[in-house]
Each structure stands twice: as C-alpha cells, then as structure tokens.
Design a protein around this motif. Structure first.
Motif, short mmCIF file in Angstrom:
data_model
loop_
_atom_site.label_atom_id
_atom_site.label_comp_id
_atom_site.label_asym_id
_atom_site.label_seq_id
_atom_site.Cartn_x
_atom_site.Cartn_y
_atom_site.Cartn_z
N GLU A 27 0.83 -1.22 0.00
CA GLU A 27 0.00 0.00 0.00
C GLU A 27 0.86 1.26 0.00
O GLU A 27 0.55 2.24 -0.68
CB GLU A 27 -0.93 0.00 1.21
N GLN A 28 1.96 1.23 0.75
CA GLN A 28 2.86 2.37 0.78
C GLN A 28 3.47 2.62 -0.60
O GLN A 28 3.54 3.76 -1.06
CB GLN A 28 3.97 2.12 1.80
N ALA A 29 3.88 1.56 -1.28
CA ALA A 29 4.45 1.69 -2.62
C ALA A 29 3.42 2.26 -3.60
O ALA A 29 3.74 3.13 -4.42
CB ALA A 29 4.97 0.34 -3.12
N GLU A 30 2.18 1.78 -3.51
CA GLU A 30 1.12 2.31 -4.39
C GLU A 30 0.86 3.79 -4.11
O GLU A 30 0.68 4.57 -5.03
CB GLU A 30 -0.16 1.49 -4.21
N PHE A 31 0.84 4.16 -2.84
CA PHE A 31 0.62 5.55 -2.46
C PHE A 31 1.74 6.45 -2.97
O PHE A 31 1.49 7.52 -3.53
CB PHE A 31 0.50 5.67 -0.93
N LEU A 32 2.99 6.01 -2.80
CA LEU A 32 4.13 6.80 -3.27
C LEU A 32 4.11 6.94 -4.80
O LEU A 32 4.39 8.01 -5.34
CB LEU A 32 5.44 6.16 -2.82
N GLY A 33 3.76 5.87 -5.49
CA GLY A 33 3.64 5.93 -6.95
C GLY A 33 2.55 6.89 -7.39
O GLY A 33 2.73 7.65 -8.34
N LEU A 34 1.43 6.88 -6.68
CA LEU A 34 0.34 7.80 -6.99
C LEU A 34 0.78 9.24 -6.77
O LEU A 34 0.52 10.11 -7.61
CB LEU A 34 -0.88 7.49 -6.12
N ARG A 35 1.46 9.51 -5.67
CA ARG A 35 1.96 10.87 -5.40
C ARG A 35 2.92 11.33 -6.48
O ARG A 35 2.88 12.48 -6.92
CB ARG A 35 2.67 10.93 -4.04
N ALA A 36 3.77 10.44 -6.93
CA ALA A 36 4.73 10.79 -7.99
C ALA A 36 3.99 11.11 -9.29
O ALA A 36 4.28 12.11 -9.94
CB ALA A 36 5.71 9.64 -8.20
N ARG A 37 3.02 10.26 -9.64
CA ARG A 37 2.27 10.51 -10.89
C ARG A 37 1.45 11.79 -10.82
O ARG A 37 1.35 12.52 -11.79
CB ARG A 37 1.40 9.31 -11.23
N LEU A 38 0.88 12.08 -9.65
CA LEU A 38 0.10 13.31 -9.48
C LEU A 38 0.97 14.55 -9.60
O LEU A 38 0.49 15.62 -9.96
CB LEU A 38 -0.65 13.31 -8.15
N SER A 39 2.25 14.41 -9.29
CA SER A 39 3.16 15.55 -9.43
C SER A 39 3.70 15.67 -10.85
O SER A 39 4.54 16.52 -11.13
CB SER A 39 4.31 15.45 -8.43
N GLY A 40 3.24 14.81 -11.74
CA GLY A 40 3.64 14.89 -13.15
C GLY A 40 4.85 14.05 -13.50
O GLY A 40 5.41 14.19 -14.58
N ALA A 41 5.26 13.18 -12.61
CA ALA A 41 6.45 12.36 -12.83
C ALA A 41 6.09 11.01 -13.44
O ALA A 41 4.94 10.59 -13.40
CB ALA A 41 7.19 12.15 -11.51
N THR A 42 7.09 10.36 -13.97
CA THR A 42 6.95 9.01 -14.49
C THR A 42 7.66 8.05 -13.53
O THR A 42 8.84 8.23 -13.25
CB THR A 42 7.61 8.89 -15.88
N VAL A 43 6.95 7.07 -13.04
CA VAL A 43 7.54 6.08 -12.15
C VAL A 43 8.24 5.04 -13.02
O VAL A 43 7.61 4.35 -13.81
CB VAL A 43 6.47 5.41 -11.25
N VAL A 44 9.57 4.94 -12.87
CA VAL A 44 10.34 4.01 -13.69
C VAL A 44 10.70 2.73 -12.94
O VAL A 44 11.21 1.80 -13.56
CB VAL A 44 11.63 4.68 -14.22
N GLY A 45 10.44 2.70 -11.64
CA GLY A 45 10.75 1.49 -10.89
C GLY A 45 10.26 1.56 -9.46
O GLY A 45 10.09 2.64 -8.91
N VAL A 46 10.03 0.40 -8.90
CA VAL A 46 9.57 0.28 -7.52
C VAL A 46 10.36 -0.84 -6.87
O VAL A 46 10.54 -1.91 -7.46
CB VAL A 46 8.07 -0.06 -7.46
N SER A 47 10.83 -0.60 -5.66
CA SER A 47 11.43 -1.68 -4.88
C SER A 47 10.86 -1.61 -3.47
O SER A 47 10.56 -0.53 -2.97
CB SER A 47 12.96 -1.62 -4.88
#
Length: 137
Positions: A27-47
C-alpha cells in the motif's frame, strides 16, 4: 537548426518499506507511486522490503539502479525507510548527491529529519566539499 527539448517528466524510483507487513509495504508503494504521478512524474521502478536489518534486496536494487542513473528522484515515506544508522544514511545521501538524485520524503521534511538524525550537517559538509547539490527535493 537547434533541436528543442520537449518537456520530459521527471523520472522517479519508489522505495517502500514496512518491516513485518507485506500489505502495508504494498500500500505504501502504491501511495508513493500515486503521489509521484500526481506531481507529473513518471515512475520508472519500484522496490520494496518487508524486513529490517541488512537483508533488504529492494534497498540493494535501489542502490544499484542509482549508480546506473536511470532516474532523478526517489520517493520514500520517511527517512527511517532508508535506515537508522548515521553511517548508512550518510553513504546513501552521498551516493544520491554523486549521481544528482533528489530524495523526496512524503510524511515529513527530509532536511528536518536529517538534522534529527544528526546526519544533516555531515551531508551538507560533504556536498560543499565535493560541489554537489543537496539531496533533499
């Protein structure tokens, strides 16, 4: 004729860690990815890591990818996600500064957290000595 660079969205790596809870880490990873996308960024990886101590393959993957220079930002929840050892934090932030990567903590201001961990001044001195930009986003 000069080529005009298009606006390229920032590239972000997400690192999530909640020791002992796979669900909370996911859930934390999904939340961080959402925050990144909302700021206009592209998520290139998750660990992710669900363990504490040194057995953290997600953290090792993050360090490896930092050296490759695939992204410009790392999103974390708080500095404790990276570790609690001053030595480990100084090493992490030095690597980030060396590769011009900014670190963004979602829950609290990273600069204040670094000062609370007594690593803030050491990071600043190392940045000044090497001519690097500070890692806080």
């Amino acid at each position: 004729m000069e080529k005009v660079k298009e606006n390229v969205p920032p590239r972000v790596w997400v690192y999530a860690r909640c020791p002992g809870s796979y669900t909370a880490t996911k859930e934390q990873a999904e939340f961080l990815g959402l925050r990144a996308r909302l700021s206009g960024a592209t998520v290139v990886g998750v660990s992710t890591d669900t363990k504490s101590g040194w057995n953290r393959p997600g953290y090792r993957e993050l360090l490896h990818r930092m050296k490759q220079g695939d992204f410009g930002y790392i999103y974390i929840t708080r500095m404790g996600s990276l570790g609690h050892s001053e030595r480990q934090l100084l090493r992490f932030f030095s690597l980030a500064m060396k590769h011009n990567i900014k670190v963004r903590a979602i829950e609290a201001d990273l600069r204040n957290q670094a000062n609370a961990y007594s690593v803030g001044r050491k990071v600043e001195r190392r940045a000044m000595r090497n001519g690097w930009e500070m890692p806080w986003a």
